[in-house]
Design an enzyme around this catalytic site. Structure first.
Site, PDB file in Angstrom:
ATOM      1  N   ASP A 298      61.623 108.407  58.320  1.00  0.00           N
ATOM      2  CA  ASP A 298      60.827 106.801  57.835  1.00  0.00           C
ATOM      3  C   ASP A 298      61.288 106.298  56.135  1.00  0.00           C
ATOM      4  O   ASP A 298      62.369 106.490  55.902  1.00  0.00           O
ATOM      5  CB  ASP A 298      59.154 108.217  57.284  1.00  0.00           C
ATOM      6  CG  ASP A 298      58.333 106.702  58.114  1.00  0.00           C
ATOM      7  OD1 ASP A 298      58.635 105.630  58.019  1.00  0.00           O
ATOM      8  OD2 ASP A 298      56.459 107.368  57.601  1.00  0.00           O
TER       9      ASP A 298
HETATM   10  C1  NOJ Z   1      55.968 103.786  56.919  1.00  0.00           C
HETATM   11  C2  NOJ Z   1      55.273 104.293  57.963  1.00  0.00           C
HETATM   12  O1  NOJ Z   1      54.529 105.184  57.772  1.00  0.00           O
HETATM   13  C3  NOJ Z   1      55.620 104.181  59.144  1.00  0.00           C
HETATM   14  O2  NOJ Z   1      54.809 104.362  59.801  1.00  0.00           O
HETATM   15  C4  NOJ Z   1      56.242 102.436  59.759  1.00  0.00           C
HETATM   16  O3  NOJ Z   1      56.343 102.643  60.784  1.00  0.00           O
HETATM   17  C5  NOJ Z   1      57.244 102.632  58.738  1.00  0.00           C
HETATM   18  N1  NOJ Z   1      56.914 102.573  57.420  1.00  0.00           N
HETATM   19  C6  NOJ Z   1      57.884 101.059  58.976  1.00  0.00           C
HETATM   20  O4  NOJ Z   1      56.892 100.078  58.690  1.00  0.00           O
END
Ligand code: NOJ
Length: 763
Positions: A298
Site C-alpha cells: 500500500d
Molecule cells: C491507500 C489506500 O489504502 C489504497 O487502498 C489505495 O489503493 C492506495 N492508497 C492508492 O491510492
C-alpha cells in the site's frame, strides 16, 4: 510505431548484441505468437540487469493526483530520470490518454529493454462517471448488476489509459466507525466473497487483453478492516478462527476467481506489519493458495514499517518487505534505493527478486502490453467512451438497485404524482458533488444529478426547496478533513416555513461524501452537525417526513426510526443519484436493496454484526439479574439488522423443506415458497442462514450460506431451492484445516437475518 514491432526489433537487436549463447531463449521471446507467457517471462528476466529487475518492482505516483502523503524524497525530476533508466515498473495516478502516453512512451521507447508500464488507479466505483459507493452496490445483493458496474468502470478507466485498478477491497468490516466500510461489501464473509468475485470478473472480463478490461487487485491483505476502535491504519489483533473463517475467505475467493494482483495492508497483524509479513504473503497467499500474480504494497507501507517499530530504517524496511513477499513498492522509494545493495550484501536472495519480477512481467504479458503497449491509448475511444450514455445508464441502474427502504409507514411512499406539494430540505439535497462519494479522483466536481434535480422531473413547480443548514463548511477535498457545521442554524426558519406548507417533506440528511473513506473514522455515528436538530425542528411542524439518508457507513438514527414514517437509505449513489432517488421515491422503481451491514442503536454496541458468537451467557437468567452478556443501558439488538430492506410490495415465506442427502452426495437441499402478497411487481432477496449448533470451534449463531434475488408479480409464488454443500457446511479449525463436522444444524430462511422460518437437520 506499434510496440509489437518496436519491441521485437529492440529485443532482436539486444539478443544479437548481448546474448549470443542463449539462442533458444532468444527464439522464444521473438516467437511472440507461439511461446508461452512463462517462456517469455523467463527469457526477458534473463536479459535484465539487477537494477532493471528492481525497477519493475518500483511504482511511482504520477505528477498531480495524490492519494497518500507525499514522501520527502519524491522529486519529479528523479521520477523522470528513473523512468528513462528503466527503474520504474508501474505508475499510479497518471490518467488520460495523453498523460499515460507520455510516460508509456518513455518506458517503451527510451529504456534499454522497452518494458511497458502497468498503469494503476483507484477505480473503486467508477472512473469519471461514478456508480454508487461499493457498500451501496453491495446492498443490491445483485451479483450480475455489480459485475456489470465493475465492467463499465473498467471500460471507462481503460479508455483513459488505465489498465489496473486497486479494487475490489474485500476487507470484511464490522465497525461502522471505520470510514472505509464504504469501500467494501460489508460485514459478511459469504456475501463479501461473492461480491468480490463479481467485481473481479467485471473488471477483468474473460480476456485481459481487450482494451476494455483491466487487472483487478484484492486488498488489503490482511485484516485492515479490523483496525482497533475503527481508527484507520490502527493495529489489528486477530485470533486464528476469525482470521481463517472471516477475514481470509474473500481473499481466497478472489484468488480462485483469477484476480491478478493483491495489495497488502497498512496495519500490523498480531505484531507484524502486513507488508513485512511472510506468513501472509508467502506462506498463505503464494504457497498455500498458489497465487501467481503479484503483491503491491500500500502507499508507503514499506517505509511505514519504521514508524510501526518493526524496521530499523529504510534499508531494513526494504529488506523485510522483499523477503516477506511484497513484490512492488508503492511510493516508498525504498526498493529502488536499497534493494540492489541488499542483494549484493546477501540480505535479500536474488531468487526473491526474480520471483517478484516474474510475477509483475507475467501480468504485463497477460494484459497484452508487450504486444501493444499503447493498446489502451486511443484518443478517439477515450472521447467516445468516457461519460457515454451506456456508462450513465449502467450507473443509474446500479444506483436504483442500491437503495434500501428501511421504513415505510402509512404508505407515505411512493410519493403521489397528483400535484402533491413537496418540501425538499437539506443541503445534501441540492449537492451535486457529495453524492459522488469518496473515491472520485477522476470525476469533476458538481457532476452528480442532485436529488433536487431528480425530483423536479416529477414534481415540477409543486416542489419547494430549502437548505435548512449546511452540512460542511468551506471547500471539501479528498485529502483534507471535512469541516462540519455545528453552529449555524440561521436557515432553519426558512425550512420550517416551507415544511409547514407541504403535504410531504423530503429531507436529505447524512454524511458528506468525504466523511467516509480512507482516513475518515468517526466516534459518533449520528447525523453530523446540526442535522438532527433540523430534523426535529421540521418534525414539530410537519410529521409527514420522508428521510433520505446519504452516508458511507451505518448510522445511529434511533430518533428517526421512532418518529419518522419513512426512511430511505440512499448512501452516496454516484453521478445518477438524483434520478435514482426520484424513481424510487415516486415508485417508478420498486426498491429491493438489503443492508450489507448492521445499523447499531448506539455507537457503544460497535462492533455489532449478525453472525456473532453465542457466549456462555446469551440469555437473561431471571428478571433484572445482571449475570448475562448484555448492556445496562442499551439492548443487544441492532436498530436495523443485516439483510433488512423493505419493498413497496410484501412477501410471504412458507413451506420450508429440507432434503438431506448429505450421506449420498454431500449436499443438503433447502427449498421455500416465496409469494408476492402485495399489489406491485417486486424483487426480494431470499436469504438462507445456518447454525452449526456445536462444533470443535464455536460457530456463530447464524451464518449466511445462500441467497437468491427473486422477481415476482403480485400473487405469484415461486419455489426457491438453495443447496448447502461442504463449502457451506464446513469451517476452518484452529490448525487452518477445513472441516465438516457431524452434528446438529439449524436452518433459517427469510427476508433478513432476523429470519421467518426455521428447521433443523443432522449430519
Ligand atoms: C491507500 C489506500 O489504502 C489504497 O487502498 C489505495 O489503493 C492506495 N492508497 C492508492 O491510492
Amino acid at each position: 510505431m506499434k510496440l509489437t514491432k518496436y519491441y521485437y526489433l529492440v529485443i532482436a537487436g539486444l539478443l544479437i548484441i548481448s546474448c549470443k549463447n542463449n539462442n533458444e531463449n532468444d527464439l522464444a521471446i521473438n516467437d511472440g505468437e507461439t511461446s508461452s507467457i512463462e517462456d517469455k517471462v523467463s527469457v526477458l528476466l534473463s536479459k535484465m540487469t539487477l537494477e532493471e529487475k528492481i525497477g519493475q518492482m518500483n511504482q511511482y505516483n504520477g505528477f498531480w493526483d495524490v492519494t497518500g502523503p507525499v514522501p520527502e524524497n519524491g522529486d519529479q525530476a528523479k521520477k523522470y530520470d528513473h523512468l528513462r533508466k528503466g527503474y520504474v515498473g508501474s505508475m499510479l495516478n497518471v490518467r488520460g490518454v495523453k498523460e499515460v502516453m507520455a510516460v508509456q512512451k518513455i518506458a517503451v521507447e527510451e529504456t534499454r529493454l522497452g518494458i511497458p508500464l502497468i498503469i494503476g488507479f483507484d477505480v473503486i466505483h467508477g472512473y469519471e462517471t461514478l456508480s454508487p459507493i461499493p457498500i451501496a452496490e453491495s446492498a443490491s445483493w445483485d451479483l450480475e448488476a455489480i459485475k456489470k458496474s465493475a465492467q463499465i468502470a473498467a471500460k471507462e478507466a481503460a479508455a483513459a489509459g488505465i489498465n489496473w485498478t486497486f479494487a475490489p477491497m474485500v476487507d470484511i468490516s464490522r465497525d461502522a466507525r471505520w470510514g472505509r466500510v464504504m469501500e467494501g461489501a460489508g460485514e459478511d464473509t459469504y456475501l463479501g466473497s461473492k461480491i468480490g468475485v463479481a467485481r473481479i470478473k467485471g473488471f477483468q472480463g474473460d480476456d485481459l487483453t481487450t482494451p476494455f478490461s483491466i487487472a483487478a487487485c484484492a486488498k488489503h491483505f490482511a485484516a485492515y478492516g479490523f483496525a482497533e476502535a475503527g481508527r484507520d491504519y490502527n493495529t489489528a489483533d486477530i485470533g486464528t478462527s476469525t482470521l481463517n473463517n472471516v477475514i481470509f475467505p474473500p481473499f481466497k475467493a478472489a484468488k480462485e476467481a483469477g484476480v491478478r494482483t493483491f495489495m497488502n495492508s497498512f496495519n500490523e497483524l498480531n505484531g507484524i506489519p502486513a507488508t513485512g509479513d511472510k506468513y501472509l504473503q508467502r506462506d498463505i497467499l503464494k504457497e498455500k493458495w498458489k497465487f501467481d500474480g503479484f503483491v503491491v504494497s500500500d502507499w508507503g507501507s514499506i517505509s511505514e514499517m519504521i514508524a510501526h517499530g518493526y524496521a530499523k530504517d529504510g534499508k531494513h524496511a526494504a529488506e523485510l518487505a522483499a523477503n516477506a513477499g511484497s513484490d512492488m513498492d508503492m511510493e516508498s522509494y525504498l526498493y529502488v534505493e536499497e534493494l540492489a545493495g541488499l542483494v549484493n550484501e546477501g540480505k535479500v536472495d536474488i531468487k526473491y527478486i526474480d520471483d517478484a519480477v516474474s510475477r509483475i512481467l507475467r501480468v504485463k504479458f497477460e494484459l497484452g502490453l508487450f504486444d501493444d503497449a499503447y493498446r489502451y491509448l486511443d484518443e478517439a475511444r477515450e472521447k467516445e467512451v468516457i461519460g457515454s450514455q451506456e456508462i450513465h445508464d449502467a450507473a443509474l441502474d446500479m444506483a436504483k438497485k442500491s437503495i434500501v427502504l428501511l421504513k415505510n409507514e402509512n404508505n407515505i411512499l411512493p410519493l403521489k404524482k397528483d400535484g402533491q406539494k413537496i418540501a425538499l430540505i437539506g443541503a445534501l439535497a441540492s449537492d451535486k458533488t457529495s453524492p459522488l462519494g469518496s473515491w472520485r479522483i477522476a470525476a469533476k466536481d458538481s457532476t452528480a444529478v442532485s436529488v433536487l434535480e431528480g425530483l423536479k422531473q416529477y414534481s415540477g413547480n409543486t416542489i419547494t426547496y430549502a437548505k435548512g443548514a449546511d452540512v460542511s463548511i468551506g471547500k471539501t477535498e479528498f485529502a483534507f478533513e471535512v469541516k462540519i457545521n455545528t453552529t449555524d442554524k440561521s436557515e432553519f426558519n426558512q425550512a420550517i416555513k416551507v415544511a409547514k406548507q407541504a403535504d410531504v417533506v423530503v429531507m436529505v440528511l447524512g454524511e458528506h461524501g468525504f466523511q467516509s473513506g480512507e482516513g475518515r473514522s468517526r466516534t459518533e455515528l449520528g447525523l453530523p452537525g446540526v442535522q438532527q436538530e433540523l430534523l426535529e425542528a421540521i418534525y414539530k411542524v410537519n410529521k409527514n417526513i420522508v428521510l433520505v439518508l446519504n452516508n458511507g457507513r451505518p448510522l445511529t438514527i434511533n430518533w428517526a426510526d421512532d418518529n419518522i414514517p419513512a426512511i430511505v437509505e440512499a448512501w452516496q449513489l454516484g453521478t445518477q443519484t438524483g434520478n435514482a432517488v426520484a424513481q424510487v421515491l415516486y415508485g417508478d422503481y420498486n426498491p429491493s436493496g438489503k443492508l450489507p451491514m448492521t445499523f447499531p442503536r448506539h455507537v457503544g454496541q460497535v462492533p455489532i454484526y449478525y453472525n456473532y458468537k453465542s457466549t456462555g451467557r446469551p440469555t437473561l437468567p431471571g428478571e433484572d439479574v445482571v449475570f448475562w452478556s448484555h448492556y445496562q443501558d442499551e439492548e443487544n439488538t441492532p436498530l436495523y439488522t443485516f439483510g433488512h430492506g423493505l419493498s413497496y410490495t410484501t412477501f410471504k415465506y412458507s413451506n420450508l423443506k429440507i432434503e438431506n442427502t448429505f450421506s449420498e452426495n454431500k449436499t443438503v437441499k433447502i427449498s421455500v415458497d416465496l409469494t408476492n402478497t402485495g399489489k406491485r411487481q417486486g424483487k426480494e432477496v431470499v436469504q438462507l442462514y445456518i447454525r452449526d449448533v456445536f462444533a470443535s470451534v464455536t460457530r456463530p449463531v447464524k451464518e449466511l450460506k445462500g441467497f437468491e434475488l427473486v422477481a415476482l408479480n403480485p400473487n405469484e409464488t415461486k419455489t426457491i431451492e438453495l443447496i448447502l454443500s461442504e463449502d457451506e457446511l464446513g469451517f476452518y479449525d484452529n490448525q487452518g484445516t477445513f472441516v465438516v463436522e457431524d452434528g446438529d444444524f439449524e436452518v433459517f430462511v427469510g427476508g433478513s437475518s432476523q429470519t421467518e422460518l426455521a428447521d433443523k437437520f443432522k449430519l
